[in-house]
Design a protein around this motif. Sequence first.
Motif, PDB file in Angstrom:
ATOM      1  N   GLU A 180     -31.585  30.962   8.074  1.00 48.31           N
ATOM      2  CA  GLU A 180     -31.673  29.902   9.447  1.00 48.31           C
ATOM      3  C   GLU A 180     -31.802  29.022   9.101  1.00 48.31           C
ATOM      4  OE1 GLU A 180     -34.766  30.986  11.931  1.00 48.31           O
ATOM      5  OE2 GLU A 180     -33.660  32.455  13.396  1.00 48.31           O
ATOM      6  N   GLN A 181     -32.738  29.098   7.803  1.00 43.67           N
ATOM      7  CA  GLN A 181     -32.244  27.952   7.132  1.00 43.67           C
ATOM      8  C   GLN A 181     -30.572  27.346   6.288  1.00 43.67           C
ATOM      9  OE1 GLN A 181     -35.729  27.998   4.075  1.00 43.67           O
ATOM     10  NE2 GLN A 181     -37.344  28.382   5.974  1.00 43.67           N
TER      11      GLN A 181
ATOM     12  N   ARG B 222     -24.501  24.294   8.271  1.00 43.92           N
ATOM     13  CA  ARG B 222     -24.254  22.799   9.112  1.00 43.92           C
ATOM     14  C   ARG B 222     -24.230  21.621   9.238  1.00 43.92           C
ATOM     15  NH1 ARG B 222     -26.871  26.848  14.260  1.00 43.92           N
ATOM     16  NH2 ARG B 222     -24.875  28.341  14.361  1.00 43.92           N
ATOM     17  N   ARG B 223     -25.014  21.216   8.302  1.00 43.73           N
ATOM     18  CA  ARG B 223     -24.885  19.709   7.312  1.00 43.73           C
ATOM     19  C   ARG B 223     -24.006  19.395   7.405  1.00 43.73           C
ATOM     20  NH1 ARG B 223     -30.582  20.736   7.029  1.00 43.73           N
ATOM     21  NH2 ARG B 223     -30.385  20.781   4.499  1.00 43.73           N
TER      22      ARG B 223
ATOM     23  N   GLN C 157     -16.917  17.123   7.412  1.00 45.24           N
ATOM     24  CA  GLN C 157     -15.721  16.217   8.678  1.00 45.24           C
ATOM     25  C   GLN C 157     -15.841  14.873   9.036  1.00 45.24           C
ATOM     26  OE1 GLN C 157     -17.551  18.285  11.756  1.00 45.24           O
ATOM     27  NE2 GLN C 157     -15.778  19.848  11.445  1.00 45.24           N
ATOM     28  N   GLN C 158     -17.385  14.354   8.276  1.00 44.70           N
ATOM     29  CA  GLN C 158     -17.250  12.455   8.741  1.00 44.70           C
ATOM     30  C   GLN C 158     -16.043  12.004   7.175  1.00 44.70           C
ATOM     31  OE1 GLN C 158     -20.671   9.946   7.620  1.00 44.70           O
ATOM     32  NE2 GLN C 158     -22.029  12.234   9.230  1.00 44.70           N
ATOM     33  N   VAL C 159     -16.447  12.337   6.023  1.00 44.94           N
ATOM     34  CA  VAL C 159     -15.083  12.663   4.679  1.00 44.94           C
ATOM     35  C   VAL C 159     -13.594  12.071   5.481  1.00 44.94           C
ATOM     36  CG1 VAL C 159     -14.750  12.967   2.449  1.00 44.94           C
ATOM     37  CG2 VAL C 159     -16.662  13.158   3.728  1.00 44.94           C
ATOM     38  N   GLU C 160     -13.645  14.057   6.169  1.00 41.58           N
ATOM     39  CA  GLU C 160     -12.370  14.269   6.266  1.00 41.58           C
ATOM     40  C   GLU C 160     -11.913  12.879   7.430  1.00 41.58           C
ATOM     41  OE1 GLU C 160     -10.147  17.301   9.265  1.00 41.58           O
ATOM     42  OE2 GLU C 160     -10.213  14.899   8.834  1.00 41.58           O
TER      43      GLU C 160
ATOM     44  N   LEU D 133     -16.365  26.352   4.157  1.00 43.94           N
ATOM     45  CA  LEU D 133     -18.373  27.008   5.368  1.00 43.94           C
ATOM     46  C   LEU D 133     -17.678  26.753   6.848  1.00 43.94           C
ATOM     47  CD1 LEU D 133     -18.924  23.214   3.687  1.00 43.94           C
ATOM     48  CD2 LEU D 133     -20.272  25.634   3.262  1.00 43.94           C
ATOM     49  N   GLN D 134     -16.662  26.890   7.937  1.00 43.98           N
ATOM     50  CA  GLN D 134     -17.261  28.006   8.648  1.00 43.98           C
ATOM     51  C   GLN D 134     -17.111  28.792   8.922  1.00 43.98           C
ATOM     52  OE1 GLN D 134     -13.713  25.389  10.057  1.00 43.98           O
ATOM     53  NE2 GLN D 134     -15.085  23.554  11.095  1.00 43.98           N
TER      54      GLN D 134
END
Lengths: 147, 147
Positions: free
Chosen positions: A90-91, A97-98, A104-107, B103-104
């Motif tokens: 889970e960790q 996910r982070r 995705q921001q960078v993308e 990563l996905q």
Amino acid sequence: MLKKRNVMTIGTLAKTAGVGVETVRYYQRRGLMSEPEKPYGGIRHYDEQALARLHFIRASQWLGFSLDEIGELLTLQDGAHCDEARELGEQKLTSVRRKISRLQQVERALNELVQKCSSGHGDVYCPLMASLNDGVEDATTDKHKVR
Amino acid sequence: MLKKRNVMTIGTLAKTAGVGVETVRYYQRRGLMSEPEKPYGGIRHYDEQALARLHFIRASQWLGFSLDEIGELLTLQDGAHCDEARELGEQKLTSVRRKISRLQQVERALNELVQKCSSGHGDVYCPLMASLNDGVEDATTDKHKVR
DNA sequence: ATTGCTTCCGTAGTGAGGTACGGGTCTAAG
DNA sequence: CTTAGACCCGTACCTCACTACGGAAGCAAT
């Protein structure tokens, strides 16, 4: 059944698992694999258990676990520690996910910049460079700390 | 106007940009920033140009450029090389997208494993461990080569 | 003038995950 | 029997982006 164990040298083992010989030796040094006793005077041999261990390590790495974390996972091998294993999973899932959302921001930012460059402009300046010069809009308040 | 340049020492420069002194010196050694002349006997001083350069570097890093690539970007600074800059940006965008989709995949696999662990099971074994042992379903034919 | 924080500078170490080297020993093929 | 190709082992080196160390010298306040 009771088929004789199919025995390998380190080279065969490594090739079968798709890693280098040096890598196997490195995992041994890290304590992730044991070194089999060597029979008088010579060459160690490895069985499917060693191969399975190598598969375990590579699979775990593929999921993003570090070698240290894999060492930890290996201590939970007996199945009696499923909860701990799940906790680690889970960790890792959280950290994956982070990473995804950061990328995705960078993308989005990069895509926008590249688009602007493509859509012809005054020529005197470059939108991408301009953005880099004043810090790229969108570092969404997590300024600095790139690593 | 014609305001006197606001002059800084390396320490102030670094703090203002949110990096360490050693980092600035490191960028100088890497050729990403120039070292100002030092006035007789002592301490160099830096102006807003140096600060802007530092911002450029951090913004580029945030977008995933390596320091080597940033060096390359810096040679295109004059705006006359927008095409080359865009090209670099596009390459980086491609690599960012590759990372995201990789990563996905990991996210999906890991999520599934963790779910299986949570949904109570025979207790005698751990689904996560079991999957690791036989290689995780879903390494979608890019077996090995984790780095 | 003395304390105490900076700066200057070169060199070395860190962490992660290996990869390479070199000298010696074994084993299998010809 | 010789030679090519593994294997054994320790140690060193690699990349990336820093970070730390240590001694000398400067600068600002007390």
